[in-house]
Design a protein around this motif. Structure first.
Motif, PDB file in Angstrom:
ATOM      1  N   THR A   1     -74.675 -15.528 -71.859  1.00 17.12           N
ATOM      2  CA  THR A   1     -73.245 -15.529 -71.549  1.00 17.12           C
ATOM      3  C   THR A   1     -72.998 -15.051 -70.130  1.00 17.12           C
ATOM      4  O   THR A   1     -73.815 -14.349 -69.525  1.00 17.12           O
ATOM      5  CB  THR A   1     -72.481 -14.616 -72.528  1.00 17.12           C
ATOM      6  OG1 THR A   1     -72.891 -13.256 -72.330  1.00 17.12           O
ATOM      7  CG2 THR A   1     -72.767 -15.009 -73.970  1.00 17.12           C
ATOM      8  N   ALA A   2     -71.825 -15.431 -69.605  1.00 17.33           N
ATOM      9  CA  ALA A   2     -71.369 -14.973 -68.290  1.00 17.33           C
ATOM     10  C   ALA A   2     -69.847 -14.909 -68.318  1.00 17.33           C
ATOM     11  O   ALA A   2     -69.197 -15.522 -69.177  1.00 17.33           O
ATOM     12  CB  ALA A   2     -71.852 -15.907 -67.194  1.00 17.33           C
ATOM     13  N   ARG A   3     -69.287 -14.171 -67.374  1.00 13.99           N
ATOM     14  CA  ARG A   3     -67.838 -14.015 -67.336  1.00 13.99           C
ATOM     15  C   ARG A   3     -67.237 -15.059 -66.400  1.00 13.99           C
ATOM     16  O   ARG A   3     -67.712 -15.279 -65.283  1.00 13.99           O
ATOM     17  CB  ARG A   3     -67.464 -12.606 -66.866  1.00 13.99           C
ATOM     18  CG  ARG A   3     -65.979 -12.306 -66.941  1.00 13.99           C
ATOM     19  CD  ARG A   3     -65.726 -10.827 -66.811  1.00 13.99           C
ATOM     20  NE  ARG A   3     -66.262 -10.080 -67.936  1.00 13.99           N
ATOM     21  CZ  ARG A   3     -65.651  -9.954 -69.118  1.00 13.99           C
ATOM     22  NH1 ARG A   3     -64.476 -10.557 -69.323  1.00 13.99           N
ATOM     23  NH2 ARG A   3     -66.200  -9.235 -70.066  1.00 13.99           N
ATOM     24  N   GLN A   4     -66.192 -15.727 -66.904  1.00 14.39           N
ATOM     25  CA  GLN A   4     -65.463 -16.720 -66.117  1.00 14.39           C
ATOM     26  C   GLN A   4     -64.001 -16.307 -66.116  1.00 14.39           C
ATOM     27  O   GLN A   4     -63.280 -16.547 -67.092  1.00 14.39           O
ATOM     28  CB  GLN A   4     -65.642 -18.117 -66.719  1.00 14.39           C
ATOM     29  CG  GLN A   4     -65.094 -19.235 -65.848  1.00 14.39           C
ATOM     30  CD  GLN A   4     -65.320 -20.594 -66.484  1.00 14.39           C
ATOM     31  OE1 GLN A   4     -64.623 -20.965 -67.430  1.00 14.39           O
ATOM     32  NE2 GLN A   4     -66.291 -21.328 -65.982  1.00 14.39           N
TER      33      GLN A   4
ATOM     34  N   ARG B   1     -62.584 -14.418 -69.261  1.00  9.26           N
ATOM     35  CA  ARG B   1     -63.236 -14.848 -70.504  1.00  9.26           C
ATOM     36  C   ARG B   1     -64.746 -14.759 -70.371  1.00  9.26           C
ATOM     37  O   ARG B   1     -65.299 -14.897 -69.279  1.00  9.26           O
ATOM     38  CB  ARG B   1     -62.858 -16.286 -70.845  1.00  9.26           C
ATOM     39  CG  ARG B   1     -61.388 -16.523 -71.106  1.00  9.26           C
ATOM     40  CD  ARG B   1     -61.187 -17.909 -71.702  1.00  9.26           C
ATOM     41  NE  ARG B   1     -61.914 -18.939 -70.955  1.00  9.26           N
ATOM     42  CZ  ARG B   1     -62.256 -20.130 -71.453  1.00  9.26           C
ATOM     43  NH1 ARG B   1     -61.958 -20.412 -72.716  1.00  9.26           N
ATOM     44  NH2 ARG B   1     -62.885 -21.010 -70.710  1.00  9.26           N
ATOM     45  N   ARG B   2     -65.396 -14.521 -71.486  1.00  6.35           N
ATOM     46  CA  ARG B   2     -66.849 -14.616 -71.568  1.00  6.35           C
ATOM     47  C   ARG B   2     -67.175 -15.946 -72.236  1.00  6.35           C
ATOM     48  O   ARG B   2     -66.698 -16.245 -73.336  1.00  6.35           O
ATOM     49  CB  ARG B   2     -67.434 -13.465 -72.383  1.00  6.35           C
ATOM     50  CG  ARG B   2     -67.362 -12.118 -71.693  1.00  6.35           C
ATOM     51  CD  ARG B   2     -67.834 -11.020 -72.634  1.00  6.35           C
ATOM     52  NE  ARG B   2     -69.256 -11.192 -72.952  1.00  6.35           N
ATOM     53  CZ  ARG B   2     -69.794 -10.854 -74.123  1.00  6.35           C
ATOM     54  NH1 ARG B   2     -69.035 -10.369 -75.086  1.00  6.35           N
ATOM     55  NH2 ARG B   2     -71.089 -11.000 -74.322  1.00  6.35           N
TER      56      ARG B   2
ATOM     57  N   THR C   1     -73.234 -19.827 -71.487  1.00  4.96           N
ATOM     58  CA  THR C   1     -73.830 -20.591 -70.377  1.00  4.96           C
ATOM     59  C   THR C   1     -75.129 -21.293 -70.769  1.00  4.96           C
ATOM     60  O   THR C   1     -75.558 -22.213 -70.090  1.00  4.96           O
ATOM     61  CB  THR C   1     -74.116 -19.666 -69.183  1.00  4.96           C
ATOM     62  OG1 THR C   1     -75.029 -18.640 -69.597  1.00  4.96           O
ATOM     63  CG2 THR C   1     -72.824 -19.020 -68.688  1.00  4.96           C
TER      64      THR C   1
ATOM     65  N   VAL D   1     -67.376 -16.975 -76.096  1.00  5.60           N
ATOM     66  CA  VAL D   1     -68.309 -16.167 -76.875  1.00  5.60           C
ATOM     67  C   VAL D   1     -67.689 -15.754 -78.204  1.00  5.60           C
ATOM     68  O   VAL D   1     -68.366 -15.704 -79.239  1.00  5.60           O
ATOM     69  CB  VAL D   1     -68.754 -14.938 -76.065  1.00  5.60           C
ATOM     70  CG1 VAL D   1     -69.629 -14.010 -76.906  1.00  5.60           C
ATOM     71  CG2 VAL D   1     -69.499 -15.381 -74.815  1.00  5.60           C
TER      72      VAL D   1
ATOM     73  N   PRO E   1     -77.047 -11.417 -71.517  1.00  7.60           N
ATOM     74  CA  PRO E   1     -76.362 -11.845 -70.285  1.00  7.60           C
ATOM     75  C   PRO E   1     -77.194 -12.850 -69.498  1.00  7.60           C
ATOM     76  O   PRO E   1     -78.427 -12.755 -69.439  1.00  7.60           O
ATOM     77  CB  PRO E   1     -76.197 -10.538 -69.506  1.00  7.60           C
ATOM     78  CG  PRO E   1     -77.309  -9.673 -70.011  1.00  7.60           C
ATOM     79  CD  PRO E   1     -77.500 -10.016 -71.452  1.00  7.60           C
TER      80      PRO E   1
END
Length: 507
Positions: free
Chosen positions: A35-38, A41-42, A45, A62, A76
């Motif tokens: 996952t990553a933060r955009q 929001r998470r 990826t 997520v 992450p």
């Protein structure tokens, strides 16, 4: 004709993470997402195969993924580590498969295989070896080879399973049914084209270009021409900073073989100076000749041992000049020591030093670079009683393994690749044949010695649990000697087929 390989790594972030974590990696049966933060929001990826089978997709929030799948492993994403690992993979491919390799981020490698595939037994063998080595390392990969980078990129991602060899000159036919995204267009552009009823590459290829260019700019037609090979798409070579390289640029392009040979000598001398400064020798050299049309003519030579002898390296490279097509001229020549090994300086001549052993590495290098590494080898013994497993091919100058050849019974000088069936007449269970018929020729047996019983290796295959062979050395009326065996003990059908085979010929 130019040939390009595109390697697609669909699960690269997950595969990289599992390889890095080793024993600490999550189990394969547990669904894993990165996952990553955009913004606020998470999002997901990357997903592994288990998570993908459960319906999780890249770009999904997520929170939604956690609601759909219980017991989900969330880690992450690390794009920087993924990019660094991709460069290390490109270096590995550069050193083993082709001198022209580039990173195709975020999940691919591009390889110019022109002139390199024959070193690996052809395009099919090269792709199988590449994908097989990646699979053994736990990396999921698909690969395709075509006439252009764009075509190979599209085929690797939308048609390869896991490999695809695009026939030369058939690019348009291969790409026509593929979706617009295969052209590496932006998602918004592909969606807008789809709104106009253009859903495949073939639809764009048959559409008038002027309206497309006015509405979407030059990008659509440029990508189409790159895929079809109408526009060159140079591959930016990947070269680590620590790799030793010498380069020569020419104010006027060169094309004569004599001129190329002269500058090869100058490049080798400069390279050997740098090799000596670092205390290493070259095991593999790549000569790259960039032509005025931006195409690169590569020459690769391998060496059995680390070398920095300028005369030997120059001779080996000059032997390859006939394979270089200068076209309208070469404007840049680069010589790279792709693989190096430590080579300390040593005293070569002294009255107090014993005479050195003959060095065959120069002869081996000459033969290997002319006929290929597969054709120059020696045999080494293997600890096995089964004859076809008791010998293997090793590089000509490889170190002695310490295993010895069997000496309790004579062995033929020529062992057939596989035993060939023969017709015989013999009194079983322990008598040699009276005659044999091999390859349509009947031979009368005048002398025989045996049997030598060889048991199967039950720890390798269940079928060999009770299998036996009885070997005989026989001589026919012309003095020719053969090594034959009877499959089975002549009594129990479970021990073999009870047929006769010829396995070797004595010199």
């Amino acid at each position: 004709m130019r040939r390009v390989i595109s390697v697609f790594l669909p699960n690269w972030p997950v595969d990289r993470l599992r390889r890095t974590a080793g024993a600490m990696a999550p189990p394969l049966e547990a669904p894993l997402i990165l996952t990553a933060r955009q913004g606020n929001r998470r999002i997901v990826t990357a997903v592994d195969e288990t998570a993908s089978a459960l319906g999780l997709r890249v770009g999904m929030p997520v929170s939604q993924a956690e609601a759909l799948v219980s017991g989900l492993t969330i880690m992450p994403a690390d794009p920087a580590a993924d990019a660094a690992a991709l460069e290390r993979l490109a270096l590995w491919i550069l050193q083993r498969f082709s001198p022209i390799v580039a990173v195709d981020p975020p999940d691919g490698i591009v390889i110019d295989s022109t002139g390199a595939d024959h070193l690996h037994g052809g395009e099919a063998a090269m792709l199988d070896a590449l994908i097989g080595r990646l699979a053994l390392s736990g990396i999921t990969a698909r690969a395709a080879i075509a006439d252009s980078w764009g075509a190979a990129h599209a085929l690797a991602r939308y048609r390869a399973d896991p490999v695809l060899i695009g026939p030369a000159g058939k690019t348009a036919e291969l790409l026509s049914p593929l979706p617009l995204e295969a052209l590496r267009l932006q998602a918004t552009t592909a969606a807008a084209l789809r709104d106009l009823g253009l859903v495949s590459i073939g639809d764009i290829a048959s559409a008038p270009r002027a309206p497309l260019t006015r509405r979407f700019g030059p990008e659509v037609c440029r990508r189409l021409d790159q895929a079809f090979g109408a526009i060159a798409e140079p591959i930016t070579l990947y070269r680590p900073a620590e790799m030793i390289e010498t380069r020569r640029s020419f104010a006027e392009p060169i094309a004569a073989a004599e001129t190329i040979a002269r500058y090869i000598g100058k490049l080798v001398e400069a390279l050997c100076v740098r090799l000596e400064e670092q205390g290493v020798g070259a095991r593999r050299l790549d000569l790259l000749c960039r032509r005025v049309d931006d195409n690169v003519e590569p020459v690769r030579i391998g060496l059995a041992r680390p070398v920095r002898d300028a005369k030997r390296l120059t001779r080996l490279l000059r032997d390859k000049i006939e394979s270089i097509d200068p076209g309208f001229g070469i404007e840049v020549m680069s010589l790279i020591a792709t693989v190096t090994e430590p080579l300390p300086a040593r005293q070569t001549a002294s009255a107090l030093v014993e005479t050195p052993e003959p060095d065959l590495s120069g002869l081996i290098d000459t033969l290997v670079n002319r006929v290929g590494a597969r054709a120059v080898y020696r045999f080494a013994p293997v600890a096995s009683d089964v004859p076809e497993r008791s010998v293997c091919r090793v590089p000509a100058l490889s170190e002695d393994t310490g295993a010895g050849w069997p000496d309790h019974w004579p062995r033929p000088s020529r062992l057939l690749p596989r035993p060939e069936p023969i017709e015989t007449m013999a009194l079983l269970p322990d008598h040699a044949p009276v005659w044999i018929s091999w390859r349509g020729v009947r031979r009368r047996v005048v002398r025989a010695d045996g049997p030598e019983r060889v048991f199967g290796e039950w720890w390798k295959r269940d079928a060999e649990l009770v299998a036996v062979r009885d070997y005989f050395r026989i001589e026919d009326e012309t003095g020719e000697r053969y090594w034959i065996f009877h499959a089975g003990d002549g009594e129990d059908p479970a021990t073999g087929s009870q047929r006769w085979f010829l396995h070797g010929v004595f010199g």
